[in-house]
Design an enzyme around this catalytic site. Structure first.
Site, PDB file in Angstrom:
ATOM      1  N   ILE A   1     -91.118 -12.860  -6.324  1.00 52.48           N
ATOM      2  CA  ILE A   1     -90.368 -14.054  -6.704  1.00 52.48           C
ATOM      3  C   ILE A   1     -91.226 -14.964  -7.580  1.00 52.48           C
ATOM      4  CG2 ILE A   1     -90.989 -15.409  -4.636  1.00 52.48           C
ATOM      5  CD1 ILE A   1     -87.942 -16.217  -4.535  1.00 52.48           C
ATOM      6  N   CYS A   2     -90.586 -15.608  -8.554  1.00 49.22           N
ATOM      7  CA  CYS A   2     -91.239 -16.640  -9.369  1.00 49.22           C
ATOM      8  C   CYS A   2     -90.242 -17.796  -9.470  1.00 49.22           C
ATOM      9  CB  CYS A   2     -91.678 -16.093 -10.735  1.00 49.22           C
ATOM     10  SG  CYS A   2     -90.325 -15.584 -11.812  1.00 49.22           S
ATOM     11  N   ARG A   3     -90.275 -18.570 -10.536  1.00 54.45           N
ATOM     12  CA  ARG A   3     -89.335 -19.684 -10.650  1.00 54.45           C
ATOM     13  C   ARG A   3     -87.912 -19.184 -10.911  1.00 54.45           C
ATOM     14  NH1 ARG A   3     -91.650 -23.208 -14.417  1.00 54.45           N
ATOM     15  NH2 ARG A   3     -90.690 -21.987 -16.046  1.00 54.45           N
TER      16      ARG A   3
END
Length: 109
Positions: free
Chosen positions: A60-62
């Site tokens: 996951i990232c932004r």
């Protein structure tokens, strides 16, 4: 992307999923999923030993761009990884818990 990247949306994450957050330290400190593992994308190659060896990783990232690249890299190097489409922005928008470091009000930046 030339190779397809396995992807899951936040509502379809399995219970107990191992989340790998690849955002930068300032993003992590501002707000992240409880229990997530934090390894910034730029540190991943030298920190592969920090990854749980047998876990399926949900990266996951932004919003899903950096995590898609990391997912592709991990899968090419022997890990079992899936990109979380929509990232922490989707996680937060769906009302999932976000925690911050240092007692600040959590936010996704």
């Amino acid at each position: 992307m030339p190779n397809s990247v396995p992807t899951v949306t936040v509502p379809d994450l399995p219970n107990g999923a191992t989340l790998l957050d690849v955002r930068e330290p300032d993003e992590w400190n501002a707000g992240h999923a409880p229990g997530a593992l934090h390894i910034p994308m730029g540190e991943l190659a030298e920190r592969l030993d920090d990854l749980p060896p047998d876990a399926h990783l949900y990266v996951i990232c932004r919003s899903g761009g950096r995590s898609a690249r990391v997912t592709q890299y991990l899968n090419a190097n022997g890990w079992d990884a899936t990109n979380v489409d929509g990232g922490m922005q989707s996680w937060d928008a769906l009302g999932h818990q976000v925690v911050a470091e240092g007692g600040a009000d959590p936010q996704v930046i």
